[in-house]
Design a protein around this motif. Structure first.
Motif, PDB file in Angstrom:
ATOM      1  N   TYR A  26      21.348 -10.156   3.814  1.00 47.94           N
ATOM      2  CA  TYR A  26      19.958  -9.929   4.161  1.00 47.94           C
ATOM      3  C   TYR A  26      19.049 -10.821   3.330  1.00 47.94           C
ATOM      4  CZ  TYR A  26      21.634  -5.614   6.337  1.00 47.94           C
ATOM      5  OH  TYR A  26      22.293  -4.699   7.126  1.00 47.94           O
ATOM      6  N   CYS A  27      18.056 -11.373   3.984  1.00 52.76           N
ATOM      7  CA  CYS A  27      17.011 -12.146   3.324  1.00 52.76           C
ATOM      8  C   CYS A  27      15.893 -11.190   2.905  1.00 52.76           C
ATOM      9  CB  CYS A  27      16.492 -13.187   4.307  1.00 52.76           C
ATOM     10  SG  CYS A  27      15.172 -14.238   3.680  1.00 52.76           S
ATOM     11  N   ALA A  28      15.240 -11.532   1.801  1.00 51.13           N
ATOM     12  CA  ALA A  28      14.171 -10.672   1.300  1.00 51.13           C
ATOM     13  C   ALA A  28      13.060 -11.510   0.701  1.00 51.13           C
ATOM     14  CB  ALA A  28      14.725  -9.715   0.249  1.00 51.13           C
ATOM     15  N   ALA A  29      11.841 -10.981   0.739  1.00 50.14           N
ATOM     16  CA  ALA A  29      10.684 -11.625   0.111  1.00 50.14           C
ATOM     17  C   ALA A  29       9.962 -10.599  -0.748  1.00 50.14           C
ATOM     18  CB  ALA A  29       9.749 -12.183   1.171  1.00 50.14           C
ATOM     19  N   GLY A  30       9.519 -11.039  -1.925  1.00 46.99           N
ATOM     20  CA  GLY A  30       8.855 -10.111  -2.826  1.00 46.99           C
ATOM     21  C   GLY A  30       7.927 -10.809  -3.797  1.00 46.99           C
ATOM     22  N   GLN A  31       7.506 -10.053  -4.819  1.00 48.16           N
ATOM     23  CA  GLN A  31       6.470 -10.523  -5.733  1.00 48.16           C
ATOM     24  C   GLN A  31       7.012 -11.361  -6.888  1.00 48.16           C
ATOM     25  OE1 GLN A  31       3.178 -10.028  -4.948  1.00 48.16           O
ATOM     26  NE2 GLN A  31       4.105  -9.229  -3.080  1.00 48.16           N
ATOM     27  N   GLY A  32       8.305 -11.310  -7.130  1.00 54.01           N
ATOM     28  CA  GLY A  32       8.868 -12.060  -8.251  1.00 54.01           C
ATOM     29  C   GLY A  32      10.361 -11.827  -8.359  1.00 54.01           C
ATOM     30  N   LEU A  33      10.998 -12.568  -9.259  1.00 57.05           N
ATOM     31  CA  LEU A  33      12.443 -12.428  -9.420  1.00 57.05           C
ATOM     32  C   LEU A  33      12.815 -11.018  -9.875  1.00 57.05           C
ATOM     33  CD1 LEU A  33      13.527 -15.783 -11.109  1.00 57.05           C
ATOM     34  CD2 LEU A  33      13.437 -15.191  -8.686  1.00 57.05           C
ATOM     35  N   GLY A  34      12.075 -10.496 -10.836  1.00 55.57           N
ATOM     36  CA  GLY A  34      12.377  -9.168 -11.345  1.00 55.57           C
ATOM     37  C   GLY A  34      12.260  -8.097 -10.276  1.00 55.57           C
ATOM     38  N   PRO A  35      11.132  -8.044  -9.580  1.00 54.91           N
ATOM     39  CA  PRO A  35      11.016  -7.046  -8.507  1.00 54.91           C
ATOM     40  C   PRO A  35      12.111  -7.170  -7.459  1.00 54.91           C
ATOM     41  CG  PRO A  35       8.855  -7.883  -9.063  1.00 54.91           C
ATOM     42  CD  PRO A  35       9.847  -8.700  -9.844  1.00 54.91           C
ATOM     43  N   ILE A  36      12.408  -8.394  -7.025  1.00 50.35           N
ATOM     44  CA  ILE A  36      13.468  -8.550  -6.025  1.00 50.35           C
ATOM     45  C   ILE A  36      14.782  -8.065  -6.608  1.00 50.35           C
ATOM     46  CG2 ILE A  36      14.895 -10.235  -4.829  1.00 50.35           C
ATOM     47  CD1 ILE A  36      12.460 -11.678  -3.949  1.00 50.35           C
ATOM     48  N   ARG A  37      15.096  -8.470  -7.824  1.00 44.38           N
ATOM     49  CA  ARG A  37      16.350  -8.050  -8.459  1.00 44.38           C
ATOM     50  C   ARG A  37      16.463  -6.528  -8.488  1.00 44.38           C
ATOM     51  NH1 ARG A  37      20.281  -6.334  -9.599  1.00 44.38           N
ATOM     52  NH2 ARG A  37      21.794  -6.834 -11.248  1.00 44.38           N
ATOM     53  N   SER A  38      15.337  -5.862  -8.624  1.00 40.67           N
ATOM     54  CA  SER A  38      15.307  -4.398  -8.674  1.00 40.67           C
ATOM     55  C   SER A  38      15.223  -3.753  -7.304  1.00 40.67           C
ATOM     56  CB  SER A  38      14.122  -3.925  -9.517  1.00 40.67           C
ATOM     57  OG  SER A  38      14.193  -4.440 -10.829  1.00 40.67           O
ATOM     58  N   GLY A  39      15.173  -4.574  -6.268  1.00 40.11           N
ATOM     59  CA  GLY A  39      15.114  -4.036  -4.918  1.00 40.11           C
ATOM     60  C   GLY A  39      13.722  -3.737  -4.414  1.00 40.11           C
ATOM     61  N   ARG A  40      12.707  -4.120  -5.189  1.00 38.76           N
ATOM     62  CA  ARG A  40      11.323  -3.909  -4.751  1.00 38.76           C
ATOM     63  C   ARG A  40      10.921  -5.096  -3.880  1.00 38.76           C
ATOM     64  NH1 ARG A  40      10.840  -2.827 -10.174  1.00 38.76           N
ATOM     65  NH2 ARG A  40       9.369  -4.514 -10.559  1.00 38.76           N
ATOM     66  N   VAL A  41      11.229  -4.941  -2.606  1.00 38.78           N
ATOM     67  CA  VAL A  41      11.092  -6.021  -1.630  1.00 38.78           C
ATOM     68  C   VAL A  41       9.958  -5.703  -0.673  1.00 38.78           C
ATOM     69  CG1 VAL A  41      12.260  -7.134   0.309  1.00 38.78           C
ATOM     70  CG2 VAL A  41      13.514  -6.678  -1.807  1.00 38.78           C
ATOM     71  N   ASP A  42       9.174  -6.731  -0.357  1.00 35.78           N
ATOM     72  CA  ASP A  42       8.075  -6.541   0.591  1.00 35.78           C
ATOM     73  C   ASP A  42       8.534  -6.698   2.036  1.00 35.78           C
ATOM     74  OD1 ASP A  42       5.814  -8.315  -1.645  1.00 35.78           O
ATOM     75  OD2 ASP A  42       6.318  -6.185  -1.537  1.00 35.78           O
ATOM     76  N   TYR A  43       9.449  -7.634   2.263  1.00 35.85           N
ATOM     77  CA  TYR A  43       9.927  -7.903   3.626  1.00 35.85           C
ATOM     78  C   TYR A  43      11.439  -8.090   3.607  1.00 35.85           C
ATOM     79  CZ  TYR A  43       5.000  -9.017   4.375  1.00 35.85           C
ATOM     80  OH  TYR A  43       3.638  -8.963   4.426  1.00 35.85           O
ATOM     81  N   TRP A  44      12.074  -7.593   4.680  1.00 36.64           N
ATOM     82  CA  TRP A  44      13.518  -7.742   4.875  1.00 36.64           C
ATOM     83  C   TRP A  44      13.791  -8.454   6.189  1.00 36.64           C
ATOM     84  CZ3 TRP A  44      17.012  -6.610   1.217  1.00 36.64           C
ATOM     85  CH2 TRP A  44      16.711  -5.638   0.244  1.00 36.64           C
ATOM     86  N   GLY A  45      14.865  -9.230   6.213  1.00 31.40           N
ATOM     87  CA  GLY A  45      15.367  -9.755   7.462  1.00 31.40           C
ATOM     88  C   GLY A  45      16.302  -8.748   8.105  1.00 31.40           C
ATOM     89  N   GLN A  46      16.843  -9.112   9.278  1.00 29.85           N
ATOM     90  CA  GLN A  46      17.693  -8.180  10.013  1.00 29.85           C
ATOM     91  C   GLN A  46      19.165  -8.318   9.642  1.00 29.85           C
ATOM     92  OE1 GLN A  46      16.901 -11.106  11.147  1.00 29.85           O
ATOM     93  NE2 GLN A  46      18.825 -11.862  12.005  1.00 29.85           N
ATOM     94  N   GLY A  47      19.510  -9.391   8.929  1.00 24.65           N
ATOM     95  CA  GLY A  47      20.865  -9.564   8.432  1.00 24.65           C
ATOM     96  C   GLY A  47      21.712 -10.500   9.277  1.00 24.65           C
TER      97      GLY A  47
END
Length: 126
Positions: free
Chosen positions: A98-119
């Motif tokens: 899955y692709c993801a977009a977020g506010q920074g490396l730390g948030p993404i690493r922690s799963g705090r993602v703003d947008y997800w792809g469908q996989g």
């Protein structure tokens, strides 16, 4: 409407390489951190890699220990696309990615993602 669309998954043999892509639309993600997660059958979704750029243009990347040295994340801001080059693939890399977009490396690493792809499915045979 913001969309992240993955592509490039498939069936490969152990030791092979594969590159998957994530094309973003609906807005520019050049100022966003982007990342990849994966989920194998019966397992929780796990972090794989993330990439971000500073205002000065320095690129920062982060990898899970399980893929470090084998996978490379990159991005093309002109194409609003992020890539994951996967080398020396192993059967345990089999998962939906899955692709993801977020506010920074730390948030993404922690799963705090703003947008997800469908996989996109990646299957590695032994």
């Amino acid at each position: 409407q913001v969309q992240l669309v993955e592509s490039g998954g498939g069936l490969v043999q152990a030791g092979d390489s594969l590159r998957i892509s994530c094309a973003a639309s609906g807005r520019s993600f050049s100022n966003s951190a982007m990342g990849w997660f994966r989920q194998a059958p019966g397992k929780e979704r796990e972090f794989v890699a993330a990439i971000n750029e500073s205002d000065e243009g320095t690129t920062y990347v982060l990898y899970a220990d399980s893929v470090k040295g084998r996978f490379t994340i990159s991005r093309d801001n002109a194409k609003n696309t992020v890539y994951l080059q996967m080398n020396s693939l192993k059967p345990e890399d089999t998962a939906v990615y899955y692709c993801a977009a977020g506010q920074g490396l730390g948030p993404i690493r922690s799963g705090r993602v703003d947008y997800w792809g469908q996989g996109t499915q990646v299957t590695v045979s032994s």
